[in-house]
Design a protein around this motif. Structure first.
Motif, PDB file in Angstrom:
ATOM      1  N   ARG A 137       9.351   0.705  -1.630  1.00 44.13           N
ATOM      2  CA  ARG A 137       9.027   1.554  -0.632  1.00 44.13           C
ATOM      3  C   ARG A 137      10.149   1.740   0.330  1.00 44.13           C
ATOM      4  O   ARG A 137      11.248   0.905   0.644  1.00 44.13           O
ATOM      5  N   GLU A 184       4.917   3.026  11.033  1.00 43.46           N
ATOM      6  CA  GLU A 184       6.123   3.874  10.370  1.00 43.46           C
ATOM      7  C   GLU A 184       7.196   4.737  11.430  1.00 43.46           C
ATOM      8  O   GLU A 184       8.160   4.855  11.096  1.00 43.46           O
ATOM      9  N   LEU A 197      -2.844   9.833   3.494  1.00 44.12           N
ATOM     10  CA  LEU A 197      -2.324   8.878   4.538  1.00 44.12           C
ATOM     11  C   LEU A 197      -1.271   9.574   5.583  1.00 44.12           C
ATOM     12  O   LEU A 197      -0.140   9.966   4.963  1.00 44.12           O
ATOM     13  N   GLY A 248       0.742  -1.260  -0.139  1.00 45.45           N
ATOM     14  CA  GLY A 248       0.036  -0.044  -0.054  1.00 45.45           C
ATOM     15  C   GLY A 248       1.084   1.234  -0.058  1.00 45.45           C
ATOM     16  O   GLY A 248       2.175   1.285  -0.406  1.00 45.45           O
ATOM     17  N   ARG A 249       0.236   2.373   0.186  1.00 46.27           N
ATOM     18  CA  ARG A 249       1.105   3.514   0.249  1.00 46.27           C
ATOM     19  C   ARG A 249       1.764   3.922   1.806  1.00 46.27           C
ATOM     20  O   ARG A 249       2.222   4.812   1.961  1.00 46.27           O
ATOM     21  N   ARG A 250       1.305   3.127   2.814  1.00 43.26           N
ATOM     22  CA  ARG A 250       2.165   3.179   4.119  1.00 43.26           C
ATOM     23  C   ARG A 250       2.247   1.547   4.430  1.00 43.26           C
ATOM     24  O   ARG A 250       1.807   0.740   3.689  1.00 43.26           O
ATOM     25  N   GLU A 251       2.550   1.642   5.904  1.00 43.03           N
ATOM     26  CA  GLU A 251       3.121   0.087   6.372  1.00 43.03           C
ATOM     27  C   GLU A 251       1.882  -0.515   6.841  1.00 43.03           C
ATOM     28  O   GLU A 251       1.720  -1.825   6.941  1.00 43.03           O
ATOM     29  N   ALA A 252       0.910   0.143   7.170  1.00 41.13           N
ATOM     30  CA  ALA A 252      -0.261  -0.342   8.034  1.00 41.13           C
ATOM     31  C   ALA A 252      -1.552   0.409   7.881  1.00 41.13           C
ATOM     32  O   ALA A 252      -1.583   1.569   7.485  1.00 41.13           O
ATOM     33  N   PHE A 253      -2.666  -0.311   7.987  1.00 41.14           N
ATOM     34  CA  PHE A 253      -4.032   0.402   8.058  1.00 41.14           C
ATOM     35  C   PHE A 253      -4.185   1.005   6.803  1.00 41.14           C
ATOM     36  O   PHE A 253      -4.177   2.538   7.063  1.00 41.14           O
ATOM     37  N   MET A 254      -3.962   0.577   5.454  1.00 42.47           N
ATOM     38  CA  MET A 254      -4.041   1.397   4.226  1.00 42.47           C
ATOM     39  C   MET A 254      -4.662   0.536   3.278  1.00 42.47           C
ATOM     40  O   MET A 254      -4.818  -0.829   3.381  1.00 42.47           O
TER      41      MET A 254
END
Ligand code: FAD
Lengths: 305, 799
Positions: free
Chosen positions: B671, B734, B728, A198-204
């Protein structure tokens, strides 16, 4: 105006059928004005985003007897459609037999959402992140779309939906998974991998999801391989040609490169604002090839040790 | 010494507002409600740019349960607001300039009826061409956002002709840097409760960063005296600059006065996105030349900022950027041109870092690239060009002298993270992209790969959440680690030319509490905790002795705004000024009450104590009773210290910081994961260890979003990221790496300014450090944020 005012000011009627047949009957009776609700998590995002209006009738599926249960026997597992994702993620029997599914559930949404969200809702959404894992596990679906329940394969259903989406009228009752063969006594090494990008590591929301299961034989060749990919608004599917390119092969640099190229070709993701088709294809191909590379390495280490 | 709970010892205190915040027990102003209150909603433009042909509110007004529908015709005073330049319409008259523009507002008995009423207002628009690109907006044939033109503000700064420097340069780096439209994303969206009082006054319960500024602007809009308005503005669920300007207040106030009833207004997240401020997106072109020894000869900069439709503090933000694109380095010649351009995009404005984030991302990017061209260690290259202790500031202005620049430079050079292998231009300890024979698509391949390019395979310290690297085992070959660094010199205060008042009051209240009364706001930054700690440490009071009174224009003095990293610094200076007078008055009063000589008494925990033995002689409550007729009170007023120059916006007090960061780039997905961070900050004494750490960690979290995930994407003047499912911000996943903060507390002998601001600096340095670390990991240069993973993805070379 008065009509519209009434519409806005009223809340939907909520029905609590006690079995799947009754739920289906209610849906038949209400037509488009009736909507099944399980955890309600996806529906609420649709209402919030304005892509759907709350319906006149909500048909709550949570009271359906047995729909929230996980049953296992020697041949298959039956997950009730109402089993929450938090259970898929932590149920001891699922963790033991289907770690691929548990891993997929682990990376969907966040804890509070997973407590409400159901595996059935994830499947019926057609783009749920659990789907590639269920495809790689050869899931069957049991529907109540008439007076009697019937079963079909997840892969077939999704393939039909991918080509021509149909408004679902039936209740998804169960998801059945065959039990993986017990090869603890053989020299073959089973592997699995699930990746969500996704576009971040979690909850996306996902851009790309890839699931693999397979087996590396005693000679180091890939004896069995199943690969499925999805993500974003892409309806997931099995990558048959890519599987065929790898099956029976020893995963050396050349075969892996061929497999990777094949995945990149065969996987046709829908692009959006946030990621191009090319990025998604490369990510899926890279992740699939890397998973096989890792599996081969681990298997070789296992044979040595 | 690193700052953490252990090293802080007893100075590490639980913040007074902490328990209420973490348990959810604390009521924010948007949690307030009153029986019989109405619900207010604002009708905003569906078009980024359009003429208003007509507005018909009659159908909305006729709905049962609707008590008011207001348009521009109902504004008794000035139909405009804006701190620096009131140019934003409360209600648009004949033109809408962005999709947040307000056209009407309603008050109704329920939120649902209010929604209906909005739908029933009939507005006819004639869409106009949308100006959505600041560069195109500067072309002569561009449609105009305002009749005067599309330029809000230009600011040029030139020390000498740069041409000779470029002609003589051994190396020149030319690059364009692009930064995103970042959103403040406070947890509490804009809102408040607006209450007409029985005595005819209006009470406004709504967040702001400067209560008196809101009161002045509301008085101007409502056409009433300021004294008729009370603004209660704390506690606030986050602001970061985003609630600096008026937002819901004009509508709540007008609706409450129109209906005579309390009105609640509270933005949904979507309305907050749509109407609220964002960080100015900037495009910064830089051309910088060095001689063969690495001395900076010429630095040419062009900044184009996307203002959106109205001024806000856009001119001030641009001025700040101009100062900070020059920053801490010496050049033979500097030539900066800048412009902030009106568009029909979202509204840009104040945001933590205030233009420094964009500027320093670009400037530090130049320093890294130049060092590479020279074959020099990037950190050593910076040292070579750093301003000396007695040098003037970036705009040639006199500044408060500190050794901060060299102190943070040295601290970083000595830090474990920077030395952890890859920092000092040492050859990589593992194969980089080049070494594994992979291609480096997108990289300009200008032959610099060898220099300091240290893409080590990671011996991961922590298991990554994807199982890519598990404890103790080497990370898979597609994970590449790099360590980068950046340098920050960040100005505090509003700068030359802008009123920058400060001050506060101490008072022994009738109930025996020591009231510390300031016009500052608590928006999560820990101001209450810091003030309490200063009162305890500087005066010897116990925590129970003091009561902090802030955020209410009826009771606090105007201490200036809670912005620009200034509040803690100004509270410290206020207390220093008040210490003598206030303690003196307490002791004089106690001396009279106790009939004891003043030199036998001192101020302490619980009351006045014996100066030698320390016994409690007179509790504060008793002293308060004794002074009921002439309460003990001390007040101070002064101005934020400023540089004696005639350059608007130039700063006098600076905070210095250096940041090192380790990243892991996943070549499969492109990423970037931030692994470990080190921040050293020279800002004078640490007033509140927990608050200091919190500000640097929190600021860095915002910078991480700015670098990797956050962008409020627009197309044709419409937001495409309408909510937090597509916009986001970083999550705990993160922000999980190690985090070290090393404050440098020493100030020169005789420094009278005390602690410098740290509210913003933590949000500035991480982005350029990440870009530098990415280069060291994979050999690719990043010039656009947030980093696009597609740039870093590799299809081979990783196994
Ligand atoms: C904040 C947030 C984050 C999310 N993140 C993710 C994510 O990372 N990955 C992901 O895949 N999804 C995500 N979702 C979407 C959603 O939560 C999941 O897909 C979830 O599994 C849906 O299950 P539910 O029970 O809540 O479905 P519901 O919302 O109740 O229903 C979804 C749809 O399926 C139908 N339906 C539900 N159950 C049945 C049934 N048994 N038979 C027939 N029709 C049925 C409903 O009519 C509806 O059309 C997220 C949602 C939210 C709110």
């Amino acid at each position: 105006m008065a009509m519209e005012q009434d519409e806005i000011l009223r809340t939907p009627a909520v029905w609590h059928p006690g079995d799947a047949r009754e739920a289906w009957r209610l849906k038949e009776a209400f037509g488009p004005a009736g909507v099944y609700v399980a955890g309600g998590t996806l529906l609420r995002t649709q209402w919030e985003a304005g892509v759907a209006e709350p319906p006149a009738h909500l048909i709550d599926l949570t009271a359906i007897a047995g729909a929230g249960e996980v049953e296992m026997d020697g041949e298959e597992a039956a997950l009730g459609a109402l089993v929450p994702l938090s259970v898929c993620r932590s149920h001891p029997a699922i963790l033991a037999r289907y770690p691929l599914l548990a891993e997929a559930a682990r990376v969907i949404a966040a804890p509070s959402v997973r407590n409400l969200a159901t595996i059935g809702g994830n499947v019926v959404s057609r783009v749920g992140d659990a789907l590639p894992a269920l495809l790689a596990l050869s899931a069957q679906l049991v529907w109540q779309a008439g007076p009697e329940p019937h079963a079909c394969s997840l892969a077939d259903w999704l393939e039909r939906e991918r080509r021509a989406p149909t408004p679902a009228s039936g209740v998804l009752v169960q998801i059945r998974l065959p039990v993986p063969p017990d090869d603890t006594t053989s020299n073959a090494a089973r592997f699995f991998a699930y990746h969500k990008v996704g576009r971040r590591e979690a909850f996306m929301p996902s851009l790309v999801t890839v699931a693999l299961t397979g087996r590396i034989g005693a000679d180091g060749a890939v004896e069995e391989i199943r690969v499925a990919a999805g993500g974003g608004q892409t309806v997931p599917y099995r990558l048959d040609a890519s599987e065929a390119a790898l099956r029976g092969q020893t995963p050396d640099g050349k075969t892996l490169a061929a497999f990777q190229a094949c995945v990149e070709e065969e996987y046709e993701p829908k692009p959006d604002l946030f990621a191009t088709e090319a990025y998604r294809k490369r990510a899926a191909a890279n992740l699939a090839a890397a998973a096989v590379w890792q599996a081969a390495r681990d298997a070789a280490a296992g044979r040595k040790g | 010494m690193l700052l953490n709970r252990t090293t802080s010892g007893s100075r590490w205190r639980t913040r007074p507002d902490g328990p209420g915040k973490v348990t959810g027990g604390l009521s924010y102003l948007t949690d307030l409600s009153l029986p019989g209150m109405l619900h207010g909603l604002v009708l905003r433009s569906p078009h980024p740019h359009a003429a208003i042909v007509s507005i018909d509110a009659s159908k909305a007004m006729a709905l049962p349960g609707v008590l008011a529908v207001l348009t521009y015709a109902d504004v008794p005073g000035l139909n405009r607001f804006g701190i620096a330049r009131p140019d934003q319409p409360v209600f648009c008259e004949d033109r809408v300039r962005y999709i947040g523009d307000a056209v009407a507002a309603v008050a109704a008995e329920t939120p649902e009826i209010a929604v209906l009423a909005l739908r029933a207002i009939e507005v006819a628009y004639e869409p106009l061409p949308v100006v959505d690109d600041p560069e195109r907006a500067l072309l002569p044939d561009s449609p105009l956002v305002h009749p005067e033109g599309n330029v809000l503000h230009r600011n040029d700064y030139r020390t000498a002709d740069v041409a000779p420097g470029f002609a003589a340069a051994a190396h020149i780096v030319e690059e364009t840097y692009v930064t995103p439209r970042q959103m403040h994303t406070y947890m509490e969206t804009e809102g408040g409760l607006f209450v007409p009082e029985a005595d005819g006054r209006l009470a406004v319960y709504s967040a702001t960063q400067h209560g008196f500024m809101d009161r002045m602007q509301l008085a101007r809009i409502l056409g009433r005296p300021e004294a008729d308005i009370r603004v209660v503005s704390s506690p606030i669920g986050g602001s970061f600059g985003g609630k600096d300007e008026l937002n819901v207040q004009p509508y709540g106030a007008l609706l409450a006065l129109a209906t005579g009833k309390p009105v609640k207004v509270h933005h949904s997240r979507w309305e907050s996105v749509r109407a609220g401020l964002k960080r100015h997106p900037m495009k910064i072109r830089m051309k910088t030349g060095v001689d063969a020894n690495g001395r900076l000869l010429a630095h040419e900069v062009e900044i184009v900022a996307d203002k959106g439709p109205y001024a806000t503090l856009g001119a001030e933000v641009l001025n700040f950027a101009v100062e900070h694109v020059i920053g801490p380095y010496r050049y033979d010649a500097v030539d900066v041109k800048s412009v902030n351009v009106y568009t029909n995009n979202g509204m840009s404005g104040e945001f933590r870092g205030f233009g420094g984030n964009q500027a320093i991302f670009a400037l530090e990017g130049q320093m890294d690239r130049l060092a590479d061209k020279l074959g020099m260690d990037p950190w050593a290259f910076r040292r070579l060009n750093l301003r000396k202790t007695d040098d003037a500031g970036p705009l040639g202005q006199p500044i408060a002298v500190t050794a901060g620049a060299s102190q943070v430079w040295e601290a970083l050079a000595e830090s474990e993270l920077w030395r952890s292998g890859t920092g000092r231009g040492s050859a990589g300890s593992g194969p980089g992209i080049g070494a594994t024979g992979g291609k480096s698509a997108g990289h300009d391949g200008s032959g610099e790969e060898g220099i300091g390019l240290a893409a080590a395979r990671v011996e991961a310290k922590t298991a990554s959440d994807r199982g890519q690297a598990t404890a103790g085992t080497p990370a898979p070959p597609w994970i590449r680690r790099g360590v980068g660094a950046s340098f920050v010199m960040h100005g505090a205060g509003l700068g030359v030319g802008i009123p920058d008042p400060a001050g506060g009051r101490l008072r022994l209240a009738a109930d025996g509490k020591i009231d510390a009364v300031f016009g500052y706001e608590e928006f999560g930054q820990g101001l209450i905790a810091s003030l309490e700690q200063m009162l305890i440490e500087q005066f010897g009071f116990a925590a129970e002795d003091v009561r902090i009174v802030i955020g209410d224009t009826d009771v606090v003095p105007d201490s200036g705004s809670s912005t620009a990293s200034r509040s803690t610094s100004m509270m410290w200076q206020s207390l220093r000024r008040l210490r003598g007078p206030f303690a003196g008055k307490l002791i004089a009063a106690a001396s009279a009450a106790l009939a004891m000589p003043a030199d036998r008494l001192r101020v302490g925990a619980g009351g006045i104590r014996d100066a030698d033995g320390g016994e409690l002689l007179l509790p504060y409550a008793a002293l308060a009773a004794a002074t009921a007729k002439a309460p003990v009170i001390a007040e101070t007023r002064f101005e934020f210290p400023r540089s004696p120059v005639d350059r608007v916006g130039a700063h006098f007090l600076y905070t210095y910081s250096a940041v090192a960061v380790a990243v892991e780039v996943n070549l499969l997905t492109g990423r970037v994961r931030v692994a470990d961070q080190y921040h050293t900050v020279a800002a004078g004494p640490v007033v509140n260890p927990q608050g200091f750490l919190g500000q640097i960690e929190g600021g860095s979290g915002m910078a991480l979003g700015f670098s990797l995930t956050e962008d409020a994407v627009m197309s044709g003047g419409h937001y495409l990221t309408e909510n937090l499912d597509t916009y986001l911000i970083p999550t705990v996943a993160e922000l999980g790496g190690t985090f070290e903060v090393e404050p440098i507390e020493t100030l020169p002998e005789g420094d009278e300014y005390g602690p410098r601001g740290i509210g913003e600096v933590g949000s500035v340095g991480l982005a350029p450090a990440i870009a530098s670390a990415v280069y060291r990991a994979v050999g690719k240069r990043v010039n656009r944020l947030p980093i696009d993973p597609a740039l870093l993805q590799e299809t081979d070379g990783w196994y």
